[in-house]
Design a protein around this motif. Structure first.
Motif, PDB file in Angstrom:
ATOM      1  N   LYS A 171       0.827  -1.204   0.000  1.00 32.81           N
ATOM      2  CA  LYS A 171       0.000   0.000   0.000  1.00 32.81           C
ATOM      3  C   LYS A 171       0.861   1.253   0.000  1.00 32.81           C
ATOM      4  N   LEU A 172       1.922   1.249   0.808  1.00 35.97           N
ATOM      5  CA  LEU A 172       2.823   2.397   0.865  1.00 35.97           C
ATOM      6  C   LEU A 172       3.595   2.542  -0.438  1.00 35.97           C
ATOM      7  N   LYS A 173       4.042   1.436  -0.993  1.00 37.71           N
ATOM      8  CA  LYS A 173       4.767   1.482  -2.267  1.00 37.71           C
ATOM      9  C   LYS A 173       3.886   2.075  -3.365  1.00 37.71           C
ATOM     10  N   SER A 174       2.624   1.689  -3.374  1.00 40.69           N
ATOM     11  CA  SER A 174       1.675   2.225  -4.361  1.00 40.69           C
ATOM     12  C   SER A 174       1.488   3.730  -4.177  1.00 40.69           C
ATOM     13  N   ARG A 175       1.359   4.168  -2.920  1.00 38.87           N
ATOM     14  CA  ARG A 175       1.217   5.605  -2.630  1.00 38.87           C
ATOM     15  C   ARG A 175       2.450   6.373  -3.088  1.00 38.87           C
ATOM     16  N   LEU A 176       3.608   5.815  -2.836  1.00 39.97           N
ATOM     17  CA  LEU A 176       4.864   6.456  -3.224  1.00 39.97           C
ATOM     18  C   LEU A 176       4.975   6.556  -4.739  1.00 39.97           C
ATOM     19  N   ILE A 177       4.668   5.487  -5.431  1.00 43.86           N
ATOM     20  CA  ILE A 177       4.756   5.483  -6.898  1.00 43.86           C
ATOM     21  C   ILE A 177       3.787   6.503  -7.496  1.00 43.86           C
ATOM     22  N   THR A 178       2.602   6.618  -6.900  1.00 45.25           N
ATOM     23  CA  THR A 178       1.633   7.616  -7.375  1.00 45.25           C
ATOM     24  C   THR A 178       2.204   9.024  -7.248  1.00 45.25           C
ATOM     25  N   ARG A 179       2.817   9.323  -6.089  1.00 48.55           N
ATOM     26  CA  ARG A 179       3.391  10.663  -5.878  1.00 48.55           C
ATOM     27  C   ARG A 179       4.568  10.905  -6.839  1.00 48.55           C
ATOM     28  N   LEU A 180       5.397   9.905  -7.019  1.00 48.07           N
ATOM     29  CA  LEU A 180       6.534  10.046  -7.938  1.00 48.07           C
ATOM     30  C   LEU A 180       6.059  10.269  -9.372  1.00 48.07           C
ATOM     31  N   THR A 181       5.040   9.532  -9.779  1.00 55.30           N
ATOM     32  CA  THR A 181       4.509   9.667 -11.144  1.00 55.30           C
ATOM     33  C   THR A 181       3.900  11.047 -11.351  1.00 55.30           C
ATOM     34  N   THR A 183       4.717  13.742  -9.765  1.00 61.51           N
ATOM     35  CA  THR A 183       5.830  14.693  -9.778  1.00 61.51           C
ATOM     36  C   THR A 183       6.551  14.661 -11.118  1.00 61.51           C
ATOM     37  N   PHE A 184       6.731  13.464 -11.652  1.00 59.25           N
ATOM     38  CA  PHE A 184       7.370  13.329 -12.965  1.00 59.25           C
ATOM     39  C   PHE A 184       6.549  14.061 -14.033  1.00 59.25           C
ATOM     40  N   ASN A 185       5.249  13.908 -13.987  1.00 58.67           N
ATOM     41  CA  ASN A 185       4.376  14.513 -15.013  1.00 58.67           C
ATOM     42  C   ASN A 185       4.351  16.030 -14.940  1.00 58.67           C
ATOM     43  N   SER A 186       4.644  16.585 -13.767  1.00 61.42           N
ATOM     44  CA  SER A 186       4.602  18.047 -13.621  1.00 61.42           C
ATOM     45  C   SER A 186       5.989  18.684 -13.563  1.00 61.42           C
ATOM     46  N   GLU A 190      15.033  19.097 -16.231  1.00 56.31           N
ATOM     47  CA  GLU A 190      15.445  17.851 -16.889  1.00 56.31           C
ATOM     48  C   GLU A 190      16.144  16.905 -15.911  1.00 56.31           C
ATOM     49  N   GLU A 191      16.934  17.464 -15.008  1.00 53.96           N
ATOM     50  CA  GLU A 191      17.636  16.629 -14.028  1.00 53.96           C
ATOM     51  C   GLU A 191      16.641  15.918 -13.106  1.00 53.96           C
ATOM     52  N   ASP A 192      15.594  16.650 -12.692  1.00 51.97           N
ATOM     53  CA  ASP A 192      14.549  16.037 -11.871  1.00 51.97           C
ATOM     54  C   ASP A 192      13.860  14.912 -12.624  1.00 51.97           C
ATOM     55  N   LEU A 193      13.549  15.144 -13.900  1.00 53.15           N
ATOM     56  CA  LEU A 193      12.873  14.142 -14.718  1.00 53.15           C
ATOM     57  C   LEU A 193      13.693  12.857 -14.808  1.00 53.15           C
ATOM     58  N   LEU A 194      14.982  13.009 -15.064  1.00 55.65           N
ATOM     59  CA  LEU A 194      15.858  11.846 -15.201  1.00 55.65           C
ATOM     60  C   LEU A 194      15.979  11.084 -13.886  1.00 55.65           C
ATOM     61  N   GLU A 195      16.072  11.833 -12.790  1.00 60.56           N
ATOM     62  CA  GLU A 195      16.236  11.198 -11.479  1.00 60.56           C
ATOM     63  C   GLU A 195      14.964  10.451 -11.073  1.00 60.56           C
ATOM     64  N   GLN A 197      12.658   9.329 -13.080  1.00 56.70           N
ATOM     65  CA  GLN A 197      12.526   8.194 -14.004  1.00 56.70           C
ATOM     66  C   GLN A 197      13.377   7.015 -13.548  1.00 56.70           C
ATOM     67  N   SER A 198      14.601   7.304 -13.112  1.00 58.85           N
ATOM     68  CA  SER A 198      15.499   6.260 -12.633  1.00 58.85           C
ATOM     69  C   SER A 198      14.937   5.580 -11.389  1.00 58.85           C
ATOM     70  N   VAL A 199      14.397   6.367 -10.458  1.00 60.62           N
ATOM     71  CA  VAL A 199      13.839   5.804  -9.223  1.00 60.62           C
ATOM     72  C   VAL A 199      12.626   4.938  -9.530  1.00 60.62           C
ATOM     73  N   LEU A 200      11.750   5.425 -10.405  1.00 55.38           N
ATOM     74  CA  LEU A 200      10.576   4.645 -10.775  1.00 55.38           C
ATOM     75  C   LEU A 200      10.964   3.317 -11.423  1.00 55.38           C
ATOM     76  N   ARG A 201      11.983   3.359 -12.229  1.00 58.08           N
ATOM     77  CA  ARG A 201      12.463   2.126 -12.874  1.00 58.08           C
ATOM     78  C   ARG A 201      12.966   1.123 -11.824  1.00 58.08           C
ATOM     79  N   GLN A 202      13.700   1.645 -10.835  1.00 56.94           N
ATOM     80  CA  GLN A 202      14.221   0.772  -9.776  1.00 56.94           C
ATOM     81  C   GLN A 202      13.093   0.210  -8.886  1.00 56.94           C
TER      82      GLN A 202
END
Length: 205
Positions: A171-181, A183-186, A190-195, A197-202
């Motif tokens: 449940k926490l992982k899902s909440r975190l991924i939602t917030r990261l996604t 943040t990525f969309n907004s 470019e450095e934030d986007l790459l970072e 993206q890397s975290v989401l991939r991991q």
């Protein structure tokens, strides 16, 4: 590690003054003190005073100068970096003992979050997450901090802590991924986007 160092590298018998667990506790006390003041060195007087207090808490009577000499000569983790100035060598050991010490301290998480708010000690946060039996509390605190301040660095750190951590609830992982996604969309940087993206991939996204 210190026991192996004594036994195999320096070929020393166990210290008559302190066992290895007690040395670990002393090193954690030193590192936490440095952490609180965002420092990497202590004066000899401050270090001896800290050792004296720590030994007293452990119920050990001993000469603090001898204890300092014992730690210096046997482990090499504390060295005299300049005349009368002592610190860890290498710095990564200070970070490790800080993380372990914070985990054992009742106000450790609060201390860590205060430093993160000051934009400091990210590496210690990751070590803290990796060493914790369960790091949900840290990640929840970081998500809540992000939701109140909306600083991308905080949610990125939460993601990295989740990668390093163990036994994170789904449940926490899902909440975190939602917030990261979100943040990525907004994100515009470019450095934030790459970072992110890397975290989401991991995290398996």
């Amino acid at each position: 590690l210190m026991e192996d160092w004594d036994k195999f590298d320096k070929q020393l018998s166990p210290s008559p003054a302190l066992n290895y667990e007690q040395k670990h506790t002393l090193l954690q006390s030193i590192s936490i003190s440095l952490f609180k003041f965002s420092a990497i060195e202590l004066s000899r007087d401050d270090l001896l005073s800290l050792l004296r207090d720590s030994l007293s808490k452990l119920g050990i009577e001993g000469d603090t100068k001898s204890v300092l000499q014992d730690i210096q000569e046997r482990s090499g983790l504390i060295i005299e970096k300049a005349i009368g100035r002592f610190g860890f060598s290498p710095l990564s050991f200070q970070e490790y003992f800080t993380a372990v010490g914070l985990l054992k301290s009742p106000d450790g998480l609060s201390l860590l979050l205060d430093k993160i708010e000051q934009d400091e000690d990210y590496e210690i946060a990751l070590l803290f997450a990796g060493a914790a039996p369960k790091c949900d509390e840290l990640i929840v605190a970081l998500i809540e901090k992000f939701e109140s301040c909306e600083e991308n660095r905080i949610i990125v750190l939460a993601g990295k802590a989740a990668v390093e951590g163990q036994n994170i609830s789904l449940k926490l992982k899902s909440r975190l991924i939602t917030r990261l996604t979100e943040t990525f969309n907004s994100a515009l940087d470019e450095e934030d986007l790459l970072e992110i993206q890397s975290v989401l991939r991991q995290l398996g996204v």
